[in-house]
Design a protein around this motif. Structure first.
Motif, PDB file in Angstrom:
ATOM      1  N   LEU A   1       5.216 -84.223 -18.592  1.00 33.12           N
ATOM      2  CA  LEU A   1       5.199 -82.766 -18.616  1.00 33.12           C
ATOM      3  C   LEU A   1       3.903 -82.211 -18.030  1.00 33.12           C
ATOM      4  O   LEU A   1       3.821 -81.029 -17.726  1.00 33.12           O
ATOM      5  CB  LEU A   1       5.393 -82.248 -20.038  1.00 33.12           C
ATOM      6  N   GLY A   2       2.935 -83.059 -17.866  1.00 36.45           N
ATOM      7  CA  GLY A   2       1.736 -82.650 -17.147  1.00 36.45           C
ATOM      8  C   GLY A   2       0.580 -82.215 -18.015  1.00 36.45           C
ATOM      9  O   GLY A   2      -0.136 -81.299 -17.650  1.00 36.45           O
ATOM     10  N   SER A   3       0.394 -82.846 -19.144  1.00 41.07           N
ATOM     11  CA  SER A   3      -0.787 -82.504 -19.921  1.00 41.07           C
ATOM     12  C   SER A   3      -2.020 -82.879 -19.105  1.00 41.07           C
ATOM     13  O   SER A   3      -2.042 -83.883 -18.398  1.00 41.07           O
ATOM     14  CB  SER A   3      -0.784 -83.222 -21.272  1.00 41.07           C
ATOM     15  N   ASP A   4      -3.027 -82.052 -19.167  1.00 42.25           N
ATOM     16  CA  ASP A   4      -4.210 -82.235 -18.320  1.00 42.25           C
ATOM     17  C   ASP A   4      -4.937 -83.543 -18.602  1.00 42.25           C
ATOM     18  O   ASP A   4      -5.529 -84.136 -17.706  1.00 42.25           O
ATOM     19  CB  ASP A   4      -5.171 -81.062 -18.523  1.00 42.25           C
ATOM     20  N   GLU A   5      -4.884 -83.999 -19.832  1.00 46.83           N
ATOM     21  CA  GLU A   5      -5.623 -85.204 -20.217  1.00 46.83           C
ATOM     22  C   GLU A   5      -5.083 -86.447 -19.519  1.00 46.83           C
ATOM     23  O   GLU A   5      -5.821 -87.341 -19.146  1.00 46.83           O
ATOM     24  CB  GLU A   5      -5.514 -85.423 -21.729  1.00 46.83           C
ATOM     25  N   ASP A   6      -3.779 -86.497 -19.345  1.00 46.11           N
ATOM     26  CA  ASP A   6      -3.163 -87.730 -18.897  1.00 46.11           C
ATOM     27  C   ASP A   6      -2.577 -87.654 -17.492  1.00 46.11           C
ATOM     28  O   ASP A   6      -1.653 -88.390 -17.172  1.00 46.11           O
ATOM     29  CB  ASP A   6      -2.061 -88.123 -19.886  1.00 46.11           C
ATOM     30  N   LYS A   7      -3.090 -86.792 -16.646  1.00 38.10           N
ATOM     31  CA  LYS A   7      -2.518 -86.666 -15.302  1.00 38.10           C
ATOM     32  C   LYS A   7      -2.647 -87.965 -14.514  1.00 38.10           C
ATOM     33  O   LYS A   7      -1.709 -88.374 -13.834  1.00 38.10           O
ATOM     34  CB  LYS A   7      -3.182 -85.521 -14.541  1.00 38.10           C
ATOM     35  N   ARG A   8      -3.779 -88.600 -14.613  1.00 37.26           N
ATOM     36  CA  ARG A   8      -3.982 -89.852 -13.886  1.00 37.26           C
ATOM     37  C   ARG A   8      -3.005 -90.900 -14.392  1.00 37.26           C
ATOM     38  O   ARG A   8      -2.369 -91.617 -13.605  1.00 37.26           O
ATOM     39  CB  ARG A   8      -5.420 -90.338 -14.071  1.00 37.26           C
ATOM     40  N   GLU A   9      -2.889 -91.007 -15.700  1.00 36.80           N
ATOM     41  CA  GLU A   9      -1.959 -91.967 -16.289  1.00 36.80           C
ATOM     42  C   GLU A   9      -0.522 -91.656 -15.882  1.00 36.80           C
ATOM     43  O   GLU A   9       0.263 -92.555 -15.582  1.00 36.80           O
ATOM     44  CB  GLU A   9      -2.084 -91.943 -17.821  1.00 36.80           C
ATOM     45  N   THR A  10      -0.185 -90.381 -15.818  1.00 35.92           N
ATOM     46  CA  THR A  10       1.158 -89.967 -15.404  1.00 35.92           C
ATOM     47  C   THR A  10       1.430 -90.403 -13.974  1.00 35.92           C
ATOM     48  O   THR A  10       2.490 -90.952 -13.669  1.00 35.92           O
ATOM     49  CB  THR A  10       1.300 -88.432 -15.503  1.00 35.92           C
ATOM     50  N   LYS A  11       0.472 -90.170 -13.101  1.00 38.98           N
ATOM     51  CA  LYS A  11       0.642 -90.567 -11.701  1.00 38.98           C
ATOM     52  C   LYS A  11       0.819 -92.074 -11.575  1.00 38.98           C
ATOM     53  O   LYS A  11       1.670 -92.549 -10.813  1.00 38.98           O
ATOM     54  CB  LYS A  11      -0.558 -90.104 -10.872  1.00 38.98           C
ATOM     55  N   LEU A  12       0.039 -92.828 -12.328  1.00 40.38           N
ATOM     56  CA  LEU A  12       0.142 -94.282 -12.268  1.00 40.38           C
ATOM     57  C   LEU A  12       1.514 -94.756 -12.762  1.00 40.38           C
ATOM     58  O   LEU A  12       2.126 -95.654 -12.173  1.00 40.38           O
ATOM     59  CB  LEU A  12      -0.965 -94.931 -13.103  1.00 40.38           C
TER      60      LEU A  12
END
Length: 96
Positions: A67-78
């Motif tokens: 959903l795009g929480s700011d904290e985990d954007k890098r983790e989401t992309k990975l």
């Protein structure tokens, strides 16, 4: 003779007490074994419940990252990149 009879009677009483104690200990042992089995079952159920909650937590965490929480954007992309690579690999295997 009376002395021997007294000794035999005392010995008989002691043997009777030992046998009674043995029966009580067997019953106690059986009860404790049943409780132990019940506790093992409870522990297994709790372990399964913990695993289910961990899976739910990880799923929720993944949903939050997607959903795009700011904290985990890098983790989401990975994770998205890993999913895409996995899909590409599956498509490649189907093509062969």
């Amino acid at each position: 003779m009376s002395n021997i009879e007294d000794i035999v009677d005392a010995l008989d009483k002691k043997i009777s007490k030992v046998l009674q104690n043995n029966d009580v200990l067997k019953e106690t042992n059986l009860k404790l074994s049943q409780e132990q089995a019940q506790y093992h079952s409870t522990i297994k159920n709790q372990e399964l419940e913990i695993k289910a909650w961990k899976d739910k937590y990880n799923t929720l965490k993944m949903a939050n990252t997607i959903l795009g929480s700011d904290e985990d954007k890098r983790e989401t992309k990975l994770k998205i990149n890993a999913l895409i690579r996995e899909i590409d690999h599956c498509i490649g295997q189907l093509s062969e």
